[in-house]
Each structure stands twice: as structure tokens, then as C-alpha cells.
Design an enzyme around this catalytic site. Structure first.
Site, PDB file in Angstrom:
ATOM      1  N   GLY A 116       0.857  -1.186   0.000  1.00 26.20           N
ATOM      2  CA  GLY A 116       0.000   0.000   0.000  1.00 26.20           C
ATOM      3  C   GLY A 116       0.889   1.232   0.000  1.00 26.20           C
ATOM      4  N   ILE A 186      -1.010   6.714 -16.156  1.00 21.07           N
ATOM      5  CA  ILE A 186      -1.951   7.519 -15.364  1.00 21.07           C
ATOM      6  C   ILE A 186      -1.567   7.466 -13.887  1.00 21.07           C
ATOM      7  CG2 ILE A 186      -4.363   7.616 -14.513  1.00 21.07           C
ATOM      8  CD1 ILE A 186      -4.154   8.633 -17.338  1.00 21.07           C
ATOM      9  N   HIS A 258      -8.778   5.539 -11.170  1.00 15.14           N
ATOM     10  CA  HIS A 258      -7.805   5.046 -10.199  1.00 15.14           C
ATOM     11  C   HIS A 258      -8.421   4.595  -8.882  1.00 15.14           C
ATOM     12  CE1 HIS A 258      -4.198   4.773  -7.723  1.00 15.14           C
ATOM     13  NE2 HIS A 258      -4.814   5.523  -6.855  1.00 15.14           N
ATOM     14  N   ASP A 463      30.509  14.607  14.314  1.00 10.67           N
ATOM     15  CA  ASP A 463      29.714  14.605  13.077  1.00 10.67           C
ATOM     16  C   ASP A 463      28.555  15.597  13.120  1.00 10.67           C
ATOM     17  OD1 ASP A 463      31.169  13.011  11.390  1.00 10.67           O
ATOM     18  OD2 ASP A 463      30.136  11.159  11.903  1.00 10.67           O
ATOM     19  N   HIS A 467      23.830  14.186  12.275  1.00  7.33           N
ATOM     20  CA  HIS A 467      24.057  12.783  12.598  1.00  7.33           C
ATOM     21  C   HIS A 467      23.672  12.433  14.038  1.00  7.33           C
ATOM     22  CE1 HIS A 467      26.130  12.904   8.829  1.00  7.33           C
ATOM     23  NE2 HIS A 467      26.666  11.715   8.952  1.00  7.33           N
TER      24      HIS A 467
END
Lengths: 653, 653
Positions: A116, A186, A258, A463, A467
Site C-alpha cells: 500500500g 496515469i 484510479h 559529526d 548525525h
């Protein structure tokens, strides 16, 4: 054959449209468009046994474009998969029906994975195809020899995770992975030309795939393409040019197809166009009969496989990999390791302790498949004995996933639902964000995937903020059915690994640190992490306050407790809470005993969000981090024994 | 020229390596490898004014491979960018130095965007290139005409978000986007051949890019490639074959070069090999002088631009777009809308109310650029008057991002840091997970990007658990510097939009519902959402309990309050809390006044995680959702006025 195909595909189309009409909700466009491909695959190629839908060596079919769920439900019913009935189809999208809006793993037999969220199914299919190759390398093609089919839409192919997994599949030359692309031009917004100009054929070829282009409505062309694809020496894309909503005279080929029901008029027009005069959900006996024969095609294959399996010298090991209980071996290996850890008693980063756990586990759990998203030397995920899985050899136990955190997680989901292997994979905790949609699916599908997430706080130092995780622990704890572990030393790391690897239905996050931590635990008899939290340092005298901490901040809390007890009349207990979720599952009495009926302060080098549940006041970080050596960053955020103990005294004043 | 190039690139290389040595931490591999490319770009092509690093029409340079930050810091210092000095370079990766481990937007002039999480910079660059085309379409090439350069590594190209943004860039034919690929065949785990076999040239071509391949260490080849690239009719990839750590005799070309200091011996060897005899951080005057001339190359362009700008008839509008305060127009437009909304007073989904806000805002905020990740008709993000941005016309105000949530968010970040435009974009709240790494960067970079996240709970109904957000509100609230708005009706939606669009340094999430909600608010004089929470329904008589709710659950709380007051002696106040973050920012007195010193119950159709902060008991959902019509799903989870009121009475009993 053509006549049959026409009737069969029409019955599937109408059935799919009927489900959407009955639910007054759903997606008929893809099922109508891809019914021909699905019918040919099911009737002429897919190896499966409707009576035994979990047969290990079945071909896998993944509907990556999961919104077309009715296509899958229709196929499962028509082909007579045991446990799927017409009543469920009539209850499409209703409570407890099994026929959810999108295919939900475990809700209905024959749903191989939850899809999904777009792109996930494709990556899962890559994982299944890897699992097949790996298990075949282990047990031979006598026992493991199946294809993985996957159906993707334009949406799947636009999602970044698709590129990550296409690239990995091509690299590993997964020749038994066959992907159908529903090329209907589409999307929801309109023509695909609104948002993409990609040459998919060229793109897949660039990643080392073979490709074929066909008319997705010509049965024999589809058949020939699949025959060809089964012989491919690489993963293969079958680009199927289709018309979305094929057969609906006024709506086909438009975005309206759709995601909404056709409506009464268009349903009638569809029935007319396809010359189908039967009532909703009515499948004439002769057609249903033909569909039911689709499974019979694999009867011989099934029986022969059972014979080979029954007489195989590898049967015992095969069973152990697939359904075996390795609990005893795991406990024994990790118990011994914990004993060694206490004997060593040396400062160690928990990511390093984790590597020691893996070294023990790789013996006890032969079906372990590790990996990292290109942070192997930082995540400490590869033990000395592990060799890499390569396109020319799947005998190894380690996957170099590349800088593809999202695909890594989704591939692990695919490996896990395939069954037979236990995947874990590493990255930095901060980059759990990249993998988050797939972590959610591990949890939703109840797959015990293990995520090794190192560099778990500002403790990574230089970092810097990009990070340094801040909100990640909270945001993962908020997710249902995930155990977030944050061990405080070597022994706790081994305890948490044990809990993660014996888990059956819950994925685990192991949040591990970069920096060295002192060894705190001396006792190893009981897995204390299993309780989620426990008193790791009792107060000297009757407790007057409690410090609760996790991971690298437990040793900080111990130091703060020392300072407090020396500089005030307080008697301070320190609670280590390696796993919120497991602690929340304990009874109230235990929780209260651990936390104490005294003022409670929490310490975690992360956002304070949610900590009101356990403590009165939190020492955390509610802004982004900063770049500097770790000790400086801790000091910058006031996370030192002195600042904390002084703040607590001021607070209680 | 070649002699000069040699000295210049060597000075850059040594300076970069010196920074990493001084910090004892950092990534020298990419800077040494790409120093030639960077030197040629800086010395011969990049249009910028070191004295005015924020000049609107400068070329943008994005170091997408942000771990190579010293390369950027070195370039900024050597070219004399105002506000960058040698002391900062010596303090690389130290607290408050400006020279963070990865480039942090706002920390140092000349850092165009925060990079480090891989792939983000490339997508940001796509956003900048879109912004350039859009602003050029509006103001003409007299005022807007610059290139966007981007430097990517293998890591960037493996991340899925790169594919999403490459594909979008090709589709929109962003011909002024020039991307250098540091093709050094090395990642952290080892050779790229461990994890990828991709043909990048073919891949980029498949997405509609032009490509060139060069030796990344040949200055004239680099120069010719850039000259060629500037004439390209499409975005262009310059694949630069390089040696990671070029010049370090023993380590170059190996993974060891990637992320650790060279160490004393190898530093000496590097100096020897490159014939550099100067002390650390010492740049001879003549070389520095040459570097400083790089900016002078654009002197004329800068002066001419200033003249054109000063005399432009569009100056006023240009200023308004870039630095204008549109507060008054926004407030006026939305105040009028709120008045209309109260007059209408009809049930409406907040996603629909949001569309009405946009219709008002599109007039008041001419530099708005909207979009959706292919959910336009569901997100209600495109107003009637908006036209689409297309490859042949950038005059529109709407981007069809395709099914690319991650790139959408990262592109919006790029548009936002470019300055001149105000981006917003839509998807389903559940798929905020796909965009999460970039949402984090909106927050970290303090960009007021607006995320329109519809279908914000189980209230979306049938699509089921994969589409129903549960933990998303909590996980976004946990993120620093994000305002998560969840309005309860049309008026609150307009209030929240106002707060989102006037925000200067905080991104906003607008969590909006699919289903219709009653109109609750009658008063429009004050933007009550600005307080984060407020009493929307006073109790009848002295308050004895408080219900706190957000979004679609506020009307549910109102109904529960009615039931409670009718069926018991309780006097119930209902608090609407459209924004936790803003409520948390109020003083304690206001917070206590709103919440009341009475038992407090919360209602939100989402996980209860974190709600202990405000309430004594929570009615939420701590499992995944389920597929069924919305009302059935609410009932399934006990979120009805009756169940809630009964539970509260039982609880208080």
C-alpha cells in the site's frame, strides 16, 4: 486458450469491480488494467498449492501496487486458496473481513506481504528473491527453487526506495525475480507526463536488469514474456502497456478510474462491454471450475517436492531454519558471553559489545543474515567469520546493502516474511528516518527484524546535528509493536540482543553507542533487561530519590548518584531502563517498586518528549545537537554529574 | 594556467587535510579527490561575490556529499568569503566554531544548505534550480540568471531520494543544474563493487539528463566540461573519475581514506608528494592572492546586476518576494475568510477548509509555490487559479511532484533556502515517514516550509492500517523546531494556516482530516490557535473536569461533554489544542487556566505517547488501525461520545 482467457479475465475483472462497488470505496483501475497479466500468470505459470498456501517452495506473488488489492483477493478466491471465501470478498473494506483496503499480511492466506505504501512491495520482493537464492545455496534446488513475481505501478517506480531495491537486485543478479510494470501512463494527479519523463526500460537496464515490453492485454504475448523471463540470467522487467480501468467504456484510460467505484451506470456499461450477464459476485460454475484448475497445474511439483523434502538428509536442518526453536542455543551462547563480559569488565562501546553478541549468535543461529547500509566498520555488524553474499555466491551470511537504508529495511521485511532466515541490518540511529516507512511495516506485519542502530546520541560527537539523534528514540517508542532497546553496557547489550533475536512477532531497534562505556553489571544470572527497567544501583539507605536513565546515560546517572549521596543527605537509586515497552508491560506493582514513591529524575541524551510517563523532571535535549568532541557536547547540554546533581538539589529545594 | 592550478589545488588539498588533522576527526578522502574539480569551478566559473555572499543572483554550490565539509570551508576561506577566517578552520569540529562536522546552513556564510544525510543536497540543488527558473520566469534573466552546481558522491546516488530528484530535474529540464559526481569507486564498506553495479551514465540519461565523463584530476578537461555543461539544454551530470584521497601516497584509493585523519606520517608523505613545504594552515601570500582573485572574476557581473536591479521596474516586487513582510495582506485575507467560514457554518473537512485558505493566500502571497506528491485531489492543495510548472513554462505556481514525498520535501528545502519563494507541499500524514529525513532538515535549517498532511487519522477509514497514522503526530511533535497543527474546524484551519505562513524560522505540519467536521468556532476576532490551546467550550457551572482534544476529536469531545453534563453532575470544559508546541510556549499561568485544576482527559485518534504531559488519562489508539468505514473504525477503537463518557465516569468512580 484465447476464449478461455477472455472468460477468465472477464470474470476476474467483474469480480474486482463488484467488490469495489459493494464497498463503495476502493481502486478498480489497476485490477481492470492488469487482469490479463494476472490471469495468464495464475493460470499458466504461478507455482502454488491452494490447499497449502504457505508451502515453502511456492512462487511468491507481491502486489506492490497494493491499492489494487481486489485483484489479489479475486485471484485468491477464484483459484480456491484455502481460507478465502466469497463472503470475505463481499465484505471488502469492512471491519474484520480479512479483505482490507490494502493487502494486510496475516489477514488472509496468500497475502505474501503488506503493501500500500508505494515501492515497499518491490523491495520486499527483492528480499524474497534474495532469501530464495540464499536458501537454495544452503539446501539445494531440490528443496528451494521458486520465482518471485512482483506487480508494480508508476507510483512504486517513482518512490526512491524502488531505485534502491532495483539497484540492489541488479547487483545481486536475482535472476528469479520477475517484475511486471503496469504501464498505464496515469497517476492520481492525471497523466504521468505531469510529473515524469523517465525511460523506465533504460533505467532498469542501467541497474543490470533485462527488460521486455509487451501489450498487457494480449494473453499470448504475456505468456511468451513470462516464459522468456523465467530463463533470464538477471532480474527482469516486463513492461506491460495497459489501459487503466480496461473495459469501462467511459472512464477507462482516465485518472477517474484510479481510486473510486465505477458507479451503477458505468458498471452496467462494463458488463455490457465485456459481455458479462451475471449478477454481482456470481461466477458461473464452468468458469470457476477452470480457475480452480490453476492450482492443479502445480500438483505434481508439490507432491514431488514433498517427497524430496521427506527423504532429504537436510530435512532436520531445513525445519530448524524454518520453524525451529533456537531459544536454548541462543540463551546458552549469550549467557556464556555475559559471563565473559563480566570477567573482562572493560570499558567498551555497546556497538562493540553488539559485535561480540553477533559472534556468539552466528554459531547459535545458523540462519542469521546480517548487513549494513554501508556502515559495516561503524555499526560493527559483520563478524570475522561472516562472508559476503555476492551475485555469484549466496552462501555468505552478510549483505552489503550499500547506502540504501530504506531498501535494507524493506528487503529485510521481504526476507523475514519469506521465512527461513533471520535478518538484521545496521545504520546510524539518526538514519532510521530514511528507513522509517519500512520499520513501520516490520511492526505492522509483526516481523522480528532486528535493526542495529549505532551512534545513538550526541555521544557520536564531531559529526554534528545532522548525525546526532534527538527525537528518534521517542519517535520509535511511539510506534506500535516495536521494542526499542538502549543497553547501558556490555551485559545489557547481550541481554537486549537475546530479547531481540528470540522475538517472534515484534521487531527490535538496538540503539547502541559509539563511545566507550564502563562495565556496570556484575550479575548475569537473570536477563534483567527483560523487565524493561530495574534498579541497577540501590540507594545507600532508604531511598529518597530515583534517577532513571538509559544507555550511555546510566553510567552518568551512577556518577550523579554518587555526587548526590556524597554532597547531600539523599539516598539515590539508579534505574536502568533498556526498554520502555517491556517495562510498560510489567504490572503496576513492579513498576512502582522499581521507580519508587520518591521524586524521580530522568536522564537521556535525547528529547524529553514522553518522559512525563515515568519521571517528574527530565534531563534531556530538546533542541538539535552540535558538532564537537563528545565530552564537550555533553557538557554543552549540561549532561554532567555535577550539573545534574546541582540541578536536582536546586529543584528539590 | 596549469602551474597555477597545481599550486592552487595543492593549497586546497593540504588545507583540507590540515583541518582534519587538527580536529583528529573528519573526512579527508573526498576533499583530496575532488580538489581539482572544486579549484577549477571556483577559479574559472563560479559566479559569486566574496564580499556579499548572499547576493541573490550568485551561482549556488551545494556539497551534497557533506562529509567532505572541509572542502567547502577551505574554498570559502581561500576565496575570501566575508565572515570566514582561518581561526574557524583551525577550530574545525569544535564547539561554536561554525565549521561543524558537516556543513550547517547558517553557521558560516557561503553554506547554501545543510548536508550530511546523503542525497539531500542533490535534492536541495534541484529545488534551487527550480527556484531560479521560476524567479527568472517572473522577473526575467536581467535579475535572475544563475547556475546551481552540486557535488555528489556514490552515497548520494545510492539513496532513493536521489532518484526521485534526478527524475524530477530531468522532467522539468533544469538546464542550469550541473552535477559533479565524485566517481571514486570507494564507499565505507570498501569498493563500490561490493554493493552496486549501476551504470550511472545510463541511469541519468534515462531520466533525461545530459552526461559527460572526464578525468577528475585534469584541470583543462574539467574546465571544458563545465563550459560545455553551461550550454546544456538539460540538467547535466559530469562524471569525474577520481582517486579518493588523491596525493596521500599510501592510503589513496582505499576506504581508509574516507573518514579518518591521515595521521602524522601520511600527512608528511602527502606534503612530500605534493611538494608542499609550508606549515599547517600556512598559505603563501602569492597563492592566497590568486585564490582571492576568484571572486574578482564576477565583479563586473555583480556591479551590472546591481545596476539592473537598481533601475528595474520590478525592483519593488522583487524585494517583496525576497524580503517583504506580507503579514498584513495575509492576516486581512484570512480574517475575511474566517468571517465567511462562520457565516457558512457548514460541515467541512479541514483539507477542504485548507483549500479555501490557499485560495485566499494565493492572492496575498504571490510567491507561494504549491504542490503535492501526486495526491492533489485528495490533499486539496491546488486552487482553481493555480497553473502547473512545466519544463517549458515556469510561470505556474504548482508543482506536480509525482509520487516522490521525500524529494518533494527536500526540493522544498532547496526552494526555501534559495530565497524568493514560499513552498508548501502535500501528502497523506502517514507518508510523512517517507519525507521525514527532509522534514528534519527543514527544522534544523529553520526553514518555514509548510507540509499539508491530510488524511490525518483512522478517520480516513477504508484504506486501512497502512494509510492510517497512529504514531505520526507524536513522532513529529518530538522533533525540535516543528509546529504540528491539527485544527478542529474551518476557522481553526485558517488560523493555523496563518501561523504557518507567517512563520519565519519554523516549518509547519498541517494535519488535516478527510472526513467532514462540524463548524465549531463562532468567534474570529482573535487567532486563538496562536495560543496553542484554549477553552473552546466552557463548562456549564464550575468546572469539574476537562476534556482536551485536537482536530477531528474536538467535536467528539464536545459531544462527550454534552453527554457527561446531561448524565452526571459534572461540569465539563473542552479544550481544543491545535498546536502542542505553541501551547508549551505559553506561560504556566495560562496553561493552568486553560487545563484547569480538575481531572483531565485527552482524546486524540492517535497514539497516547507523550500525552501524560497534559492529561491524567488518554483516549487514544496504541495499536495499528484497521480497514473499515470511518464511523466503524472510530467505534472499534471506542472513540464515541457514549463510550468515552461512560469510561470517564467509571474512571472517576
Amino acid at each position: 486458450m484465447t476464449l478461455d482467457h477472455q472468460k477468465l479475465s472477464t470474470s476476474l475483472r467483474i469480480l474486482c469491480a463488484d467488490m469495489v462497488e459493494a464497498a463503495k470505496s476502493g481502486h478498480p483501475g489497476l485490477p481492470l488494467g492488469m487482469a490479463d497479466v494476472a490471469t495468464v500468470l495464475w493460470m499458466r505459470h504461478l507455482k502454488f498449492n491452494p490447499a497449502d498456501p504457505v508451502w515453502c517452495d511456492r512462487d511468491r506473488f507481491v502486489l506492490s501496487a497494493g491499492h489494487g488489492s481486489v485483484l489479489l483477493y479475486g485471484l485468491l478466491y477464484l483459484s480456491g486458496v484455502s481460507g478465502v471465501n466469497l463472503e470475505q470478498l463481499k465484505q471488502f473494506r469492512q471491519l474484520h473481513s480479512g479483505t482490507a483496503g490494502h493487502p494486510e499480511y496475516g489477514e488472509l492466506p496468500g497475502i505474501e506481504t503488506t503493501t500500500g505504501p508505494l515501492g515497499q512491495g518491490l523491495a520486499n520482493a527483492v528480499g524474497m528473491a534474495i532469501a530464495e537464492r540464499k536458501l537454495a545455496a544452503q539446501f539445494g534446488s531440490d528443496l528451494v527453487d521458486h520465482y518471485t513475481y512482483c506487480l508494480v505501478g508508476d507510483g512504486c517506480l517513482m518512490e526512491g526506495v524502488s531505485q534502491e531495491s532495483i539497484s540492489l537486485a541488479g547487483h545481486l543478479r536475482l535472476s528469479k525475480l520477475i517484475c511486471f510494470w503496469d504501464n498505464n501512463s496515469i497517476t492520481i494527479d492525471g497523466s504521468t507526463s505531469l510529473s515524469t519523463s523517465e525511460n523506465q526500460i533504460q533505467r532498469f537496464q542501467a541497474s543490470g536488469w533485462n527488460t521486455i515490453e509487451i501489450d498487457g492485454h494480449e494473453a499470448d504475448a504475456i505468456d511468451r514474456a513470462i516464459i522468456h523471463a523465467k530463463q533470464s540470467d538477471r532480474p527482469i522487467l516486463i513492461a506491460c502497456k495497459t489501459i487503466i480501468g480496461f473495459g469501462a467504456p467511459n472512464k477507462q484510460g482516465t485518472p477517474d478510474m484510479h481510486g473510486s467505484p465505477l458507479g451503477g451506470d458505468e458498471m452496467s456499461a462494463l458488463r455490457d462491454r465485456l459481455q458479462w450477464s451475471h449478477a454481482p459476485f456470481e461466477i458461473p460454475f464452468d468458469i470457476l471450475q477452470q480457475w480452480r484448475l490453476s492450482g492443479a497445474r502445480s500438483n505434481d511439483a508439490y507432491v514431488e517436492w514433498q517427497q524430496r523434502y521427506g527423504s532429504s538428509s537436510l530435512k532436520h536442518e531445513f525445519d530448524r531454519w524454518h520453524t525451529g526453536d533456537m531459544h536454548t542455543e541462543i540463551q546458552s551462547a549469550l549467557h556464556q558471553l555475559r559471563t565473559e563480559m563480566v570477567q573482562d569488565s572493560k570499558p567498551e562501546a555497546t556497538r562493540k559489545s553488539s559485535e561480540r553478541c553477533l559472534t556468539a549468535l552466528v554459531e547459535a543461529v545458523p540462519n542469521l543474515v546480517g548487513g549494513s547500509a554501508d556502515l559495516t566498520p561503524s555499526n560493527n555488524t559483520r563478524t570475522k567469520t561472516m562472508s559476503a553474499i555476492r551475485s555469484d555466491s549466496f552462501e555468505g551470511q552478510y549483505i552489503h546493502y550499500g547506502i540504501r537504508e530504506h531498501a535494507m529495511a524493506a528487503v529485510m521485511n521481504g526476507i523475514s516474511v519469506h521465512t527461513g532466515l533471520r535478518p538484521y541490518g545496521g545504520t546510524f540511529l539518526c538514519f532510521s528516518d530514511y528507513a522509517r516507512p519500512s520499520i513501520r511495516l516490520s511492526a505492522l506485519m509483526q516481523q522480528p527484524v532486528v535493526y542495529v542502530m549505532t551512534h545513538d546520541s550526541i555521544g557520536l560527537g564531531e559529526d554534528g546535528p545532522t548525525h546526532q539523534p534527538i527525537e528518534h528514540l521517542a519517535s520509535l517508542r511511539a510506534m506500535p509493536n516495536v521494542n526499542v532497546f538502549r543497553p547501558c553496557d556490555a551485559v545489557e547489550t547481550a541481554e537486549c540482543w537475546e530479547l531481540a533475536i528470540v522475538s517472534q512477532t515484534t521487531p527490535s531497534i538496538l540503539a547502541l553507542c559509539r563511545q566507550n562505556l564502563p562495565s556496570l553489571r556484575r550479575d548475569v544470572r537473570v536477563n534483567r533487561s527483560a523487565y524493561g527497567a530495574y534498579v541497577i544501583r540501590p540507594s545507600k539507605g532508604d531511598r529518597t530519590l530515583t534517577l532513571v536513565a538509559t544507555g550511555s546515560e546510566v553510567s552518568l546517572a551512577m556518577q550523579a548518584a554518587e555526587v548526590l549521596e556524597q554532597s547531600s543527605s539523599h539516598a539515590v537509586a539508579v534505574v536502568s531502563m533498556p526498554c520502555w515497552e517491556l517495562f510498560a508491560a510489567q504490572d503496576l506493582e513492579y513498576q512502582e517498586e522499581v521507580l519508587g514513591d520518591v521524586p524521580r529524575f530522568g536522564i537521556e541524551a535525547a528529547c524529553s518528549f514522553g518522559w512525563e510517563r515515568w519521571v517528574d523532571h527530565m534531563f534531556g535535549i530538546d533542541t538539535f545537537g552540535t558538532s564537537a568532541p563528545a565530552a564537550d557536547v555533553y557538557a554543552h547540554f549540561g549532561l554532567t554529574p555535577t550539573v545534574i546533581s546541582e540541578s536536582i538539589l536546586a529543584f528539590l529545594d
